[in-house]
Design an enzyme around this catalytic site. Sequence first.
Site, PDB file in Angstrom:
ATOM      1  N   HIS A 155     -47.868  -3.360   6.936  1.00  0.00           N
ATOM      2  CA  HIS A 155     -46.972  -4.153   6.078  1.00  0.00           C
ATOM      3  C   HIS A 155     -45.659  -3.445   5.759  1.00  0.00           C
ATOM      4  O   HIS A 155     -45.062  -3.661   4.700  1.00  0.00           O
ATOM      5  CB  HIS A 155     -47.711  -4.560   4.795  1.00  0.00           C
ATOM      6  CG  HIS A 155     -48.125  -3.397   3.923  1.00  0.00           C
ATOM      7  ND1 HIS A 155     -49.222  -3.427   3.107  1.00  0.00           N
ATOM      8  CD2 HIS A 155     -47.569  -2.161   3.741  1.00  0.00           C
ATOM      9  CE1 HIS A 155     -49.331  -2.276   2.467  1.00  0.00           C
ATOM     10  NE2 HIS A 155     -48.337  -1.494   2.830  1.00  0.00           N
ATOM     11  N   HIS A 195     -47.342  -1.874  -4.626  1.00  0.00           N
ATOM     12  CA  HIS A 195     -46.750  -0.537  -4.584  1.00  0.00           C
ATOM     13  C   HIS A 195     -45.960  -0.289  -5.871  1.00  0.00           C
ATOM     14  O   HIS A 195     -44.745  -0.094  -5.842  1.00  0.00           O
ATOM     15  CB  HIS A 195     -45.855  -0.382  -3.368  1.00  0.00           C
ATOM     16  CG  HIS A 195     -46.546  -0.636  -2.056  1.00  0.00           C
ATOM     17  ND1 HIS A 195     -46.904  -1.887  -1.618  1.00  0.00           N
ATOM     18  CD2 HIS A 195     -46.947   0.219  -1.080  1.00  0.00           C
ATOM     19  CE1 HIS A 195     -47.489  -1.800  -0.436  1.00  0.00           C
ATOM     20  NE2 HIS A 195     -47.531  -0.534  -0.086  1.00  0.00           N
ATOM     21  N   HIS A 209     -49.722   6.813   8.310  1.00  0.00           N
ATOM     22  CA  HIS A 209     -48.395   7.166   7.802  1.00  0.00           C
ATOM     23  C   HIS A 209     -48.508   8.019   6.547  1.00  0.00           C
ATOM     24  O   HIS A 209     -49.468   7.913   5.798  1.00  0.00           O
ATOM     25  CB  HIS A 209     -47.482   5.958   7.571  1.00  0.00           C
ATOM     26  CG  HIS A 209     -47.893   4.918   6.559  1.00  0.00           C
ATOM     27  ND1 HIS A 209     -49.079   4.231   6.594  1.00  0.00           N
ATOM     28  CD2 HIS A 209     -47.214   4.410   5.494  1.00  0.00           C
ATOM     29  CE1 HIS A 209     -49.113   3.340   5.599  1.00  0.00           C
ATOM     30  NE2 HIS A 209     -47.999   3.435   4.912  1.00  0.00           N
ATOM     31  N   GLU A 235     -54.479   3.274   3.091  1.00  0.00           N
ATOM     32  CA  GLU A 235     -54.361   1.806   2.974  1.00  0.00           C
ATOM     33  C   GLU A 235     -55.345   1.104   3.909  1.00  0.00           C
ATOM     34  O   GLU A 235     -55.713  -0.046   3.677  1.00  0.00           O
ATOM     35  CB  GLU A 235     -52.930   1.348   3.303  1.00  0.00           C
ATOM     36  CG  GLU A 235     -51.899   1.741   2.255  1.00  0.00           C
ATOM     37  CD  GLU A 235     -50.488   1.257   2.573  1.00  0.00           C
ATOM     38  OE1 GLU A 235     -49.678   1.216   1.645  1.00  0.00           O
ATOM     39  OE2 GLU A 235     -50.177   0.944   3.744  1.00  0.00           O
TER      40      GLU A 235
HETATM   41  C1  DHB Z   1     -43.517   2.498   4.504  1.00  0.00           C
HETATM   42  C2  DHB Z   1     -44.778   2.013   4.827  1.00  0.00           C
HETATM   43  C3  DHB Z   1     -45.584   1.407   3.863  1.00  0.00           C
HETATM   44  O1  DHB Z   1     -46.845   0.964   4.092  1.00  0.00           O
HETATM   45  C4  DHB Z   1     -45.128   1.272   2.585  1.00  0.00           C
HETATM   46  O2  DHB Z   1     -45.897   0.608   1.709  1.00  0.00           O
HETATM   47  C5  DHB Z   1     -43.869   1.762   2.240  1.00  0.00           C
HETATM   48  C6  DHB Z   1     -43.069   2.389   3.204  1.00  0.00           C
HETATM   49  C7  DHB Z   1     -42.632   3.138   5.521  1.00  0.00           C
HETATM   50  O3  DHB Z   1     -42.982   3.198   6.686  1.00  0.00           O
HETATM   51  O4  DHB Z   1     -41.538   3.558   5.148  1.00  0.00           O
HETATM   52 FE    FE Z   2     -47.897   0.335   1.939  1.00  0.00          FE
END
Ligand code: DHB
Ligand code: FE
Length: 294
Positions: A12, A59, A197, A244
Amino acid sequence: MAKITASVYTSHVPAIGAALDLGKTQEPYWQPVFRGYDFSKQWMKDNRPDVIFLVYNDHANAFSLEMIPTFAIGTAASYQSADEGWGPRPVPLVQGHPELAAHIAQSVIQQDFDLTIVNKMDVDHGLTVPLSLLCGQPPQSDFRWPCPVIPFAVNVVQYPVPSGQRCFNLGKAIRKAVESYDQPLKVQIWGTGGMSHQLQGPRAGLINKVFDNAFLDRLIADPQGQASVPHIDYVREAGSEGIELVMWLIARGAMADVADVADVAGGVKPKVVHRFYHVPASNTAVGHLILENT
Ligand code: DHB
Ligand code: FE
């Protein structure tokens, strides 16, 4: 009786929303990301659900650190797009389904999962970016999402966060709840977030293609096994925000092949109708799956 027809899984990444909203989808960086969703947009048109039960994480937009529900179900009639610092995304109001949401809350709480009931909240990129990816940009002449959405927010931001096993079991309870609703609705359940990530600290930018693809394999073929993987493995292998991915286990736990102790319906594996993986989008590995109950 309502039925879960399919589950959809997708990252997302907020920059995907910005790329869509600013008309950048054909730029060389973004083209390969959006190409992975061409099939999905057609599939959504061909398999339009009556309701989407959308599992995502907030978030710190709807909930601040002042109040952190582990599992929160949206029972409102509609939800505004949150202002995440650049103004709200120019997307339609999300229409809810208060009757089905209230029924699911009743059933799932009676099955011993203590949900927080949310009658008013804004929804952030965790929910709106998956909708944009699968539904495309609604035309100005008919500016709405294709169906109502029940937002289901999971805390994967502030520790302690729920385990993969808890999420998987919750998915089973959600399937029972949906199947005990007395209207013949086709319901899709979506799990969003991930894949690997990390947005902070010395490992910021971490991506792990091997972990991500093994997760996809196992989510399809051995979700019970994947459910037993502890948090620390996600954090070590997939980065701090890779956690996540436990939300995908909620959607997977709601599929018909997942048998419960008192439930002999399980058995037939879902059909994998689409699988996509791409690195990178922003700081994130993008993963996407569509599984149909057969
Ligand atoms: C990014 C990815 C995410 O899942 C998020 O919630 C906020 C930022 C990113 O890749 O920058
Ligand atoms: Fe996220």
